[in-house]
Scaffold this motif. Structure first.
Motif, PDB file in Angstrom:
ATOM      1  N   SER A  44      -2.481 -65.334 -23.956  1.00 48.43           N
ATOM      2  CA  SER A  44      -2.709 -63.950 -24.378  1.00 48.43           C
ATOM      3  C   SER A  44      -4.168 -63.557 -24.205  1.00 48.43           C
ATOM      4  O   SER A  44      -4.476 -62.459 -23.716  1.00 48.43           O
ATOM      5  N   HIS A  45      -5.081 -64.449 -24.585  1.00 51.22           N
ATOM      6  CA  HIS A  45      -6.496 -64.156 -24.408  1.00 51.22           C
ATOM      7  C   HIS A  45      -6.854 -64.042 -22.926  1.00 51.22           C
ATOM      8  O   HIS A  45      -7.671 -63.191 -22.538  1.00 51.22           O
ATOM      9  N   GLY A  46      -6.249 -64.896 -22.113  1.00 54.38           N
ATOM     10  CA  GLY A  46      -6.481 -64.795 -20.671  1.00 54.38           C
ATOM     11  C   GLY A  46      -6.003 -63.467 -20.118  1.00 54.38           C
ATOM     12  O   GLY A  46      -6.660 -62.857 -19.270  1.00 54.38           O
ATOM     13  N   TRP A  47      -4.859 -62.997 -20.627  1.00 58.62           N
ATOM     14  CA  TRP A  47      -4.313 -61.709 -20.189  1.00 58.62           C
ATOM     15  C   TRP A  47      -5.217 -60.567 -20.653  1.00 58.62           C
ATOM     16  O   TRP A  47      -5.475 -59.625 -19.908  1.00 58.62           O
ATOM     17  N   VAL A  82     -13.523 -64.982 -15.785  1.00 57.76           N
ATOM     18  CA  VAL A  82     -13.261 -63.632 -15.285  1.00 57.76           C
ATOM     19  C   VAL A  82     -14.563 -62.909 -14.947  1.00 57.76           C
ATOM     20  O   VAL A  82     -14.624 -62.150 -13.971  1.00 57.76           O
ATOM     21  N   SER A  83     -15.622 -63.134 -15.728  1.00 56.52           N
ATOM     22  CA  SER A  83     -16.887 -62.429 -15.493  1.00 56.52           C
ATOM     23  C   SER A  83     -17.621 -62.928 -14.256  1.00 56.52           C
ATOM     24  O   SER A  83     -18.604 -62.318 -13.842  1.00 56.52           O
ATOM     25  N   SER A  84     -17.153 -64.019 -13.676  1.00 56.39           N
ATOM     26  CA  SER A  84     -17.800 -64.563 -12.479  1.00 56.39           C
ATOM     27  C   SER A  84     -17.262 -63.961 -11.186  1.00 56.39           C
ATOM     28  O   SER A  84     -17.750 -64.307 -10.104  1.00 56.39           O
ATOM     29  N   VAL A  85     -16.276 -63.068 -11.274  1.00 54.68           N
ATOM     30  CA  VAL A  85     -15.659 -62.519 -10.063  1.00 54.68           C
ATOM     31  C   VAL A  85     -16.670 -61.700  -9.281  1.00 54.68           C
ATOM     32  O   VAL A  85     -17.573 -61.079  -9.847  1.00 54.68           O
ATOM     33  N   ARG A  86     -16.513 -61.707  -7.969  1.00 58.59           N
ATOM     34  CA  ARG A  86     -17.412 -60.972  -7.081  1.00 58.59           C
ATOM     35  C   ARG A  86     -16.773 -59.692  -6.547  1.00 58.59           C
ATOM     36  O   ARG A  86     -17.470 -58.816  -6.059  1.00 58.59           O
ATOM     37  N   ALA A 116      -8.967 -56.206 -18.124  1.00 54.00           N
ATOM     38  CA  ALA A 116     -10.201 -55.426 -18.002  1.00 54.00           C
ATOM     39  C   ALA A 116     -11.017 -55.792 -16.769  1.00 54.00           C
ATOM     40  O   ALA A 116     -12.051 -55.172 -16.515  1.00 54.00           O
ATOM     41  N   ALA A 117     -10.574 -56.766 -15.993  1.00 46.40           N
ATOM     42  CA  ALA A 117     -11.303 -57.180 -14.788  1.00 46.40           C
ATOM     43  C   ALA A 117     -11.011 -56.201 -13.638  1.00 46.40           C
ATOM     44  O   ALA A 117     -10.076 -55.410 -13.705  1.00 46.40           O
ATOM     45  N   PHE A 127      -7.393 -50.101 -24.680  1.00 46.46           N
ATOM     46  CA  PHE A 127      -7.964 -50.974 -25.713  1.00 46.46           C
ATOM     47  C   PHE A 127      -8.760 -52.101 -25.071  1.00 46.46           C
ATOM     48  O   PHE A 127      -9.877 -52.409 -25.490  1.00 46.46           O
ATOM     49  N   PHE A 128      -8.189 -52.725 -24.038  1.00 52.43           N
ATOM     50  CA  PHE A 128      -8.871 -53.857 -23.405  1.00 52.43           C
ATOM     51  C   PHE A 128     -10.131 -53.412 -22.668  1.00 52.43           C
ATOM     52  O   PHE A 128     -11.128 -54.136 -22.631  1.00 52.43           O
ATOM     53  N   LEU A 129     -10.095 -52.218 -22.068  1.00 57.10           N
ATOM     54  CA  LEU A 129     -11.290 -51.712 -21.395  1.00 57.10           C
ATOM     55  C   LEU A 129     -12.394 -51.420 -22.403  1.00 57.10           C
ATOM     56  O   LEU A 129     -13.571 -51.716 -22.160  1.00 57.10           O
ATOM     57  N   ASN A 130     -12.043 -50.839 -23.547  1.00 58.82           N
ATOM     58  CA  ASN A 130     -13.025 -50.593 -24.602  1.00 58.82           C
ATOM     59  C   ASN A 130     -13.553 -51.911 -25.162  1.00 58.82           C
ATOM     60  O   ASN A 130     -14.731 -52.032 -25.496  1.00 58.82           O
ATOM     61  N   LEU A 131     -12.660 -52.882 -25.285  1.00 56.40           N
ATOM     62  CA  LEU A 131     -13.073 -54.205 -25.753  1.00 56.40           C
ATOM     63  C   LEU A 131     -14.070 -54.826 -24.791  1.00 56.40           C
ATOM     64  O   LEU A 131     -15.059 -55.442 -25.195  1.00 56.40           O
TER      65      LEU A 131
END
Length: 726
Positions: free
Chosen positions: A322-325, A667-671, A330-331, A519-523
């Motif tokens: 769930s956390h991965g989703w 996820v934050s490492s994506v280019r 938001a990616a 919600f996820f984008l705001n998060l």
């Protein structure tokens, strides 16, 4: 045969109850009178057509306007003299097709695609930009461009849920309505490569001016924002300050101590095999990976709590997924339509109903707390002085991993990666922990706004500890006086039923916390409070205690059943568990109605479901506890009472605190934007799960287990291996 019954228990409720919650995309039935609610936006469109009014759209498409603005763009005519000099140098070399200048120009897009389908991130090639070092350093910036009409015309009145082939494509952009289940069509994130001397403000001013030149002529306006942490070079955005070096020294010392203790233990074991005299000291035993590993692998099959420990570890895997989703939604996505369809499909969508996902853990905590503590408190020599001692012990046991994650989040993790999104994502978490770390240590972080919480998932730790304090007091009272203890517990359960209902009713909020795309984008951005329901109803002690209190009540009921030797047959437990699970699924899946578009708000429905959603999970697990007690061969016991599940349960605290941070790092490492096919989703889930488990194992062996034993030794004054880890 047993496996067939178990499979039938999970399939039957969906088959039986699926017809009860089928929703048509246009007509929604909200009560027994079957009132059909109209599509209000489409009705406005019909009214406008009836009056003969037609919206006026720009003649040129959005991608063409962006191309006209960006094809010759560079940061020029700004106040920064160094920026002007480097920009002029860049432009002169670009005209001559110099390799370094063309690399900078080639690294970011001019003609944007996927605008109509929701591709919001047009990132270019980050590494190509920052790889330019001479004669100037390339700097990559990710700008946010919000598109609006410059007239007073409200295009949302012409919006539709689905557009036909010959509708004007501009309506999807200018008439975008945020229902929560779609990515913004009117917000663009554009990657631009600029000279290092130019700041985010320089880019913001220049890009705003260039876009205004083209867009205002077509009655469109743009608002450009460029955050400093969205501008990166090949040099780390974060400073190597004193905190970074001190944290590195502490980690190095810890690794050194654990390594030395483990090596010394290995030598001692070899000496024992060679019949030589050898003794392992207490401190070596505490920090040895061998000792802690053996403790981790221990398995007592006859422990009556194994089933719930195994259930907890199984649910923890669902938490990781769930956390991965949550983070992946938001990616950046090249083709986000499948994700939108997932959130728009409100027919038996189980994942949309997981807003009460922590309820099983709260119930299990209450049940185990009662089971363990009631025997201790009934001993003649036990008095109320034991209560603060137990609370302090539990609090101290929770600190080592929690503090380690806070230090890593602030000082270490920002330096462990890079990319277009890295500085912003890791910087947000680091800044929140720098400001609000004390709320975690004071166990009050679940009482501050969601966008301010250090370690987003850390709110549950505070909630758990707060309920633990209440639970220990209640169990102590019940152990000394059953009537008073029962009355106190009944009062807490009643308050947990009334308060959520009253708060939802008077605030007119939704019946659930809607975990949708918005919600996820705001998060992800932490720009504003995610929702009233999340801020005031999701994580607060006074509205989330019901499963925990019913867990305590379950311990009392199970104790009574044991004393009276009440037994149920195997067939009865299977059938009743199927029925209980069916009712659970019905109530759980009913929450899908709150994701429906154009559905009238019903305050009574929302208020009732706020209570029923939490009561639903608690009653299911209450019945499971009763079935385990009254059946000598309960089928869930066989499935959950396994060595591997108990091992995962011992790691569960580390898993919970580590997994979300690990997922953020991945996820934050994506280019660039990605496409989530079913195969990629499966592989990504496996990677996130394995990475989280490995990180949790390291955290347990190096931090949780040794410092837990050290606390046992110092606080309780006992041999570290003689104290049970409750």
């Amino acid at each position: 045969m047993l496996q067939a019954w178990a499979l039938l228990a999970f399939i039957l409720p969906v088959v039986v109850f699926s017809s009860e919650i089928v929703f048509d995309s246009q007509n929604v039935f909200t009560d027994t009178k079957n009132i059909v609610l109209p599509n209000t936006i489409n009705s406005k469109l019909d009214d406008s057509n009836a009056t003969g009014l037609e919206p006026v759209y720009p003649e040129s498409w959005l991608a063409n306007l962006f191309y006209q603005s960006l094809v010759g763009f560079s940061v020029t005519d700004v106040g920064n003299s160094a920026c002007r000099l480097q920009s002029n140098l860049y432009l002169s070399h670009l005209k001559n097709n110099s390799y370094w200048a063309v690399k900078m120009s080639d690294s970011w897009p001019r003609y944007l695609n996927g605008l109509l389908i929701g591709n919001t991130h047009h990132m270019g090639v980050y590494d190509e930009c920052i790889s330019v070092h001479h004669p100037i350093q390339g700097k990559y910036c990710l700008s946010t461009i919000e598109l609006q009409t410059s007239t007073n015309e409200n295009f949302t009145q012409y919006s539709k849920d689905e557009y036909t082939s010959f509708d004007n494509a501009w309506q999807e952009i200018l008439g975008f309505i945020d229902y929560g289940d779609r990515y913004n069509r009117n917000v663009i994130k554009l990657g631009v490569c600029i000279p290092e001397a130019c700041t985010s403000e320089d880019l913001e001013v220049s890009l705003q001016r260039e876009l205004d030149r083209i867009f205002l002529a077509h009655q469109l306006s743009t608002q450009v924002k460029v955050k400093p942490d969205y501008c990166n070079t090949n040099i780390s955005f974060f400073p190597y300050d004193t905190g970074y070096y001190l944290t590195c020294i502490c980690i190095a010392l810890l690794i050194l101590v654990v390594s030395f203790s483990t090596a010394y233990h290995l030598v001692a074991l070899r000496n024992v095999r060679e019949n030589k005299i050898s003794q392992v000291s207490e401190i070596t035993n505490i920090f040895s990976i061998i000792s802690n590993g053996k403790e981790l692998l221990k398995f007592k099959k006859n422990n009556e709590l194994n089933m719930f420990n195994g259930l907890s570890s199984s649910l923890m895997m669902l938490i990781i997924i769930s956390h991965g989703w949550i983070v992946s939604v938001a990616a950046p996505h090249l083709y986000p339509r499948p994700i939108e369809e997932f959130f728009q499909d409100t027919h038996n969508n189980f994942f949309l109903s997981l807003s009460n996902g922590i309820d099983p853990f709260l119930f299990i905590s209450g049940y185990i707390l009662y089971t363990i503590m009631i025997t201790k408190f009934r001993k003649p020599g036990c008095n109320w002085f034991q209560i603060p001692k137990i609370i302090i012990y539990k609090y101290l046991k929770s600190l080592p991993v929690h503090i380690t994650m806070i230090l890593l989040t602030i000082f270490i993790i920002p330096h462990m990666g890079n990319g277009p999104l890295w500085a912003n994502k890791s910087g947000l978490e680091a800044n929140k922990c720098k400001q609000y770390w004390w709320t975690n240590l004071l166990v009050i972080n679940n009482f501050i706004e969601g966008e301010k919480q250090c370690l987003f998932a850390g709110y549950y730790i505070s909630l758990q500890l707060q309920l633990m304090v209440i639970g220990i007091i209640v169990v102590y009272i019940y152990g000394k006086n059953r009537k008073i203890g029962t009355g106190v517990l009944a009062l807490l359960i009643s308050a947990s039923l009334i308060l959520p209902f009253a708060l939802t009713y008077y605030s007119k909020s939704e019946g659930i916390t809607k975990f949708n795309i918005s919600f996820f984008l705001n998060l992800s951005e932490s720009t504003r409070s995610y929702s009233y329901h999340f801020t005031h109803l999701y994580s607060k002690l006074y509205v989330r205690g019901l499963p925990f209190y019913i867990g305590l009540l379950s311990g009392i009921i199970v104790e009574v059943f044991k004393k009276k030797y009440i037994k149920m047959s195997k067939t009865t437990t299977i059938i009743t568990t199927m029925v209980a699970f069916g009712l659970y699924m019905y109530v759980q899946l009913y929450s899908n109605v709150f994701y429906q578009r154009h559905r009238d708000y019903n305050v009574m429905e929302s208020s009732l479901y706020t209570v029923l959603g939490h009561l639903n999970t608690s009653l299911l697990y209450l019945w499971i506890a009763i079935c385990q007690t009254t059946s000598s061969d309960y089928f869930l016991e066989k499935y959950l009472n396994k060595r591997f599940r108990i091992l995962l349960h011992k790691l569960s605290y580390s898993i919970y605190l580590v997994n979300l941070t690990v997922t953020y790092m991945i996820v934050s490492s994506v280019r660039t934007s990605e496409v989530l096919t079913s195969g990629i989703i499966i592989m990504k889930c496996i990677y996130i799960i394995l990475t989280s488990l490995l990180s949790a194992l390291i955290m347990h062996l190096f931090v949780d287990a040794p410092f837990g034993l050290l606390i046992n030794r110092v606080l309780l004054g006992r041999s570290s291996r003689k104290v049970k880890n409750d």
